[in-house]
Design an enzyme around this catalytic site. Structure first.
Site, mmCIF file in Angstrom:
data_model
loop_
_atom_site.group_PDB
_atom_site.id
_atom_site.type_symbol
_atom_site.label_atom_id
_atom_site.label_comp_id
_atom_site.label_asym_id
_atom_site.label_seq_id
_atom_site.Cartn_x
_atom_site.Cartn_y
_atom_site.Cartn_z
ATOM 1 N N VAL A 14 0.747 -0.947 0.187
ATOM 2 C CA VAL A 14 -0.341 0.176 -0.131
ATOM 3 C C VAL A 14 0.919 1.225 0.271
ATOM 4 O O VAL A 14 0.394 2.220 -0.517
ATOM 5 C CB VAL A 14 -0.720 0.148 1.164
ATOM 6 N N LYS A 109 -7.477 -1.771 9.195
ATOM 7 C CA LYS A 109 -8.700 -2.747 9.631
ATOM 8 C C LYS A 109 -8.618 -3.394 11.042
ATOM 9 O O LYS A 109 -9.160 -2.503 12.234
ATOM 10 C CB LYS A 109 -9.133 -3.430 9.379
ATOM 11 N N VAL A 136 -11.942 -0.323 4.813
ATOM 12 C CA VAL A 136 -12.810 -1.508 4.731
ATOM 13 C C VAL A 136 -12.992 -1.714 3.324
ATOM 14 O O VAL A 136 -13.724 -0.446 2.003
ATOM 15 C CB VAL A 136 -14.430 -0.477 4.905
ATOM 16 N N ILE A 140 -13.514 0.949 -2.678
ATOM 17 C CA ILE A 140 -14.988 1.698 -2.515
ATOM 18 C C ILE A 140 -15.039 2.538 -1.588
ATOM 19 O O ILE A 140 -14.801 1.835 -0.159
ATOM 20 C CB ILE A 140 -16.179 0.083 -2.091
ATOM 21 N N GLU A 194 -2.794 -14.305 1.105
ATOM 22 C CA GLU A 194 -1.505 -14.211 1.847
ATOM 23 C C GLU A 194 -1.127 -15.299 1.787
ATOM 24 O O GLU A 194 -1.456 -16.557 1.749
ATOM 25 C CB GLU A 194 -0.966 -13.741 3.645
ATOM 26 N N ASP A 205 -10.426 -10.966 8.734
ATOM 27 C CA ASP A 205 -10.336 -9.709 8.167
ATOM 28 C C ASP A 205 -11.859 -9.569 7.942
ATOM 29 O O ASP A 205 -11.890 -8.261 8.423
ATOM 30 C CB ASP A 205 -9.828 -9.834 6.895
ATOM 31 N N LYS A 209 -13.929 -5.478 9.746
ATOM 32 C CA LYS A 209 -13.898 -4.407 8.615
ATOM 33 C C LYS A 209 -16.123 -4.313 8.569
ATOM 34 O O LYS A 209 -16.215 -3.548 8.962
ATOM 35 C CB LYS A 209 -14.119 -5.195 7.255
ATOM 36 N N GLY A 306 -5.376 -4.628 -3.309
ATOM 37 C CA GLY A 306 -4.365 -4.415 -3.909
ATOM 38 C C GLY A 306 -3.466 -3.142 -3.930
ATOM 39 O O GLY A 306 -4.499 -2.490 -3.644
HETATM 40 N N1 LIG Z 1 -2.156 -4.697 0.374
HETATM 41 C C1 LIG Z 1 -3.687 -4.275 0.695
HETATM 42 O O1 LIG Z 1 -4.546 -4.478 -0.027
HETATM 43 C C2 LIG Z 1 -4.315 -4.084 1.312
HETATM 44 C C3 LIG Z 1 -5.374 -3.521 1.236
HETATM 45 C C4 LIG Z 1 -5.783 -2.712 2.026
HETATM 46 C C5 LIG Z 1 -5.563 -2.773 3.644
HETATM 47 N N2 LIG Z 1 -4.529 -3.185 3.872
HETATM 48 C C6 LIG Z 1 -4.078 -2.759 4.699
HETATM 49 O O2 LIG Z 1 -2.775 -1.938 4.937
HETATM 50 C C7 LIG Z 1 -1.648 -2.117 5.428
HETATM 51 C C8 LIG Z 1 -0.712 -1.777 4.810
HETATM 52 O O3 LIG Z 1 -0.385 -3.477 3.938
HETATM 53 P P1 LIG Z 1 0.564 -3.979 3.260
HETATM 54 O O4 LIG Z 1 0.194 -5.128 2.595
HETATM 55 O O5 LIG Z 1 1.069 -2.777 1.976
HETATM 56 O O6 LIG Z 1 1.860 -4.140 4.027
HETATM 57 P P2 LIG Z 1 3.339 -5.196 3.195
HETATM 58 O O7 LIG Z 1 3.852 -4.638 1.832
HETATM 59 O O8 LIG Z 1 3.761 -6.053 4.548
HETATM 60 O O9 LIG Z 1 4.458 -3.828 4.135
HETATM 61 C C9 LIG Z 1 4.565 -2.907 5.124
HETATM 62 C C10 LIG Z 1 5.785 -1.769 5.114
HETATM 63 O O10 LIG Z 1 5.516 -1.407 7.203
HETATM 64 C C11 LIG Z 1 6.841 -1.129 7.154
HETATM 65 N N3 LIG Z 1 6.475 -1.854 8.485
HETATM 66 C C12 LIG Z 1 5.820 -2.653 9.269
HETATM 67 N N4 LIG Z 1 6.046 -3.305 10.830
HETATM 68 C C13 LIG Z 1 6.946 -2.354 10.906
HETATM 69 C C14 LIG Z 1 7.856 -1.729 11.982
HETATM 70 N N5 LIG Z 1 7.417 -1.881 13.165
HETATM 71 N N6 LIG Z 1 8.613 -0.450 11.824
HETATM 72 C C15 LIG Z 1 8.508 0.231 10.794
HETATM 73 N N7 LIG Z 1 7.870 -0.451 9.444
HETATM 74 C C16 LIG Z 1 7.068 -1.160 9.165
HETATM 75 C C17 LIG Z 1 7.490 -3.326 6.457
HETATM 76 O O11 LIG Z 1 8.627 -2.202 6.350
HETATM 77 P P3 LIG Z 1 9.617 -2.445 5.367
HETATM 78 O O12 LIG Z 1 9.731 -3.166 3.688
HETATM 79 O O13 LIG Z 1 11.188 -2.481 5.906
HETATM 80 O O14 LIG Z 1 9.278 -4.643 5.731
HETATM 81 C C18 LIG Z 1 6.882 -2.932 5.519
HETATM 82 O O15 LIG Z 1 7.248 -1.647 4.347
HETATM 83 C C19 LIG Z 1 -2.467 -2.898 6.693
HETATM 84 O O16 LIG Z 1 -2.960 -2.346 7.782
HETATM 85 C C20 LIG Z 1 -3.419 -3.780 6.121
HETATM 86 O O17 LIG Z 1 -3.736 -4.371 6.590
HETATM 87 C C21 LIG Z 1 -3.803 -3.913 2.950
#
Ligand SMILES: NC(=O)c1ccc[n+]([C@@H]2O[C@H](COP(=O)([O-])OP(=O)(O)OC[C@H]3O[C@@H](n4cnc5c(N)ncnc54)[C@H](OP(=O)(O)O)[C@@H]3O)[C@@H](O)[C@H]2O)c1
Length: 325
Positions: A14, A109, A136, A140, A194, A205, A209, A306
């Site tokens: 994200v 969330k 959420v 949308i 995942e 999850d 939401k 995504g």
């Molecule tokens: N992915 C989706 O499609 C999606 C959709 C809706 C909502 N979300 C929400 O968006 C959020 C992020 O999701 P994501 O998929 O983008 O996660 P991700 O790809 O795992 O990325 C997490 C990022 O946060 C950094 N990070 C994690 N823990 C940390 C800490 N303790 N201190 C400093 N940096 C930290 C990581 O650093 P490093 O790069 O150094 O590892 C990485 O850059 C989550 O809450 C998820 O539920 C995601």
């Protein structure tokens, strides 16, 4: 040109999408801000928190930090975008940021469902925004719709397909007769699930939401333990075929309504009629179906996750925050 400085907490799926959109769409966003607010404003990411500084990234190292306090101590940073995920330290970081009078935008969330009341109270106390459109149903615009567009309505019920991973798996099982394990593996290969799919397939999850939607629709945070939650791990191809014979389809639905003063919410696979508005929402799509007293029934559909879709929702919150700065 006014510059508004932003910090990203996280540069993963994200966070990377938010950075890319802010770079690629800077002109469009500036134009939209000008049309709405009559102000010439640019949004600038000035710091990004990551946890693995040693990881190679095609980005100026000056922007990166592994020290959250560096962001807290920078008074020029007005907005913190939390896209690191997990309950802690994300919740604590958001609270600290708001105590320092920084607006917070998040997609988390889990943190909102568990500590939403505290986060909202701290935001109110410090007169900052706490916004979470991306948390959420991804792209949308359901939160702004409930909060703003439907302000003249009592919402009587919400049902939705709000987890793309499980919708993909069930769609694959329904249309290609794949067994659960094969459909899950396929979802993982395509990046819809995942490596550890537990939170999606067991329903957590979707539970987070629907808790958030319950709060927005009915004004109070439900106790998460009172939400009935059943995942899709036990669904068999036979059950899906039996449902088909009855002219139905199995969908993983989250529901919430208020009855006799109490929020009744659930997350569960359900058989629905083929003419139900959610019956043909397939693949990794999300959909939210609202019943309102004045506006009637509304159905929203779009990508639930995504990089770009989720980041699009995050940037919409940044747009809203600008009005407060
Ligand atoms: N992915 C989706 O499609 C999606 C959709 C809706 C909502 N979300 C929400 O968006 C959020 C992020 O999701 P994501 O998929 O983008 O996660 P991700 O790809 O795992 O990325 C997490 C990022 O946060 C950094 N990070 C994690 N823990 C940390 C800490 N303790 N201190 C400093 N940096 C930290 C990581 O650093 P490093 O790069 O150094 O590892 C990485 O850059 C989550 O809450 C998820 O539920 C995601």
């Amino acid at each position: 040109m006014e510059k508004i400085k932003i910090a990203l907490l996280g540069l993963g799926t994200v966070g990377g999408g938010v950075k890319a959109i802010l770079e690629e769409k800077q002109d469009l966003i500036q134009e939209r801000i000008y049309i709405k607010n009559g102000r010439k404003v640019s949004l600038e990411i000035s710091k990004i928190l990551i946890s693995h500084p040693e990881k190679y990234r095609a980005i100026s190292p000056v922007l990166l930090t592994a020290d959250f306090q560096e962001i807290m101590n920078d008074e020029n940073i007005k907005v913190v975008v939390e896209v690191m995920g997990g309950e802690e330290p994300a919740t604590n970081y958001m609270l600290q940021a708001m105590e320092r009078k920084k607006h917070v935008v998040t997609a988390n969330k889990l943190a909102i469902a568990k500590s939403g009341e505290l986060l909202e109270n701290v935001a109110t106390k410090n007169r900052v925004n706490f916004l979470y459109e991306a948390a959420v149903a991804g792209t949308i615009p359901i939160i702004r719709t409930i909060n703003d567009s439907l302000v003249a309505n009592e919402i009587t019920e919400i049902s939705g397909i709000i987890n793309g991973t499980t919708n993909y798996i069930l769609s694959k099982m329904t249309h290609e007769r794949s067994p659960y394990a094969e459909a899950l593996m396929n979802a993982q290969e395509l990046g819809f699930a995942e490596e550890d799919p537990g939170s999606d397939v067991k329903g957590d999850d979707a539970l987070y939401k629907i808790a958030i939607l319950s709060r927005l629709a009915f004004g109070e945070w439900p106790d998460l333990d009172t939400i009935d939650c059943k995942g899709i791990t036990e669904i068999t191809p036979q059950q899906i075929e039996d449902a088909k014979k009855r002219g139905k389809v199995i969908k993983f639905l989250a529901r919430t309504k208020k009855a006799e003063g109490k929020i009744i919410a659930s997350v569960s696979p359900e058989e629905i009629e083929l003419h139900h508005p959610l019956a043909h929402v397939d693949g990794a799509m999300n959909a939210v179906y609202l019943h309102c007293d004045n506006a009637g029934e509304l159905l929203f559909q779009g990508a639930g996750a995504g990089s770009r879709p989720t980041a699009s929702a995050v940037v919409s919150d940044l747009f809203a925050v600008i009005e407060q700065i």
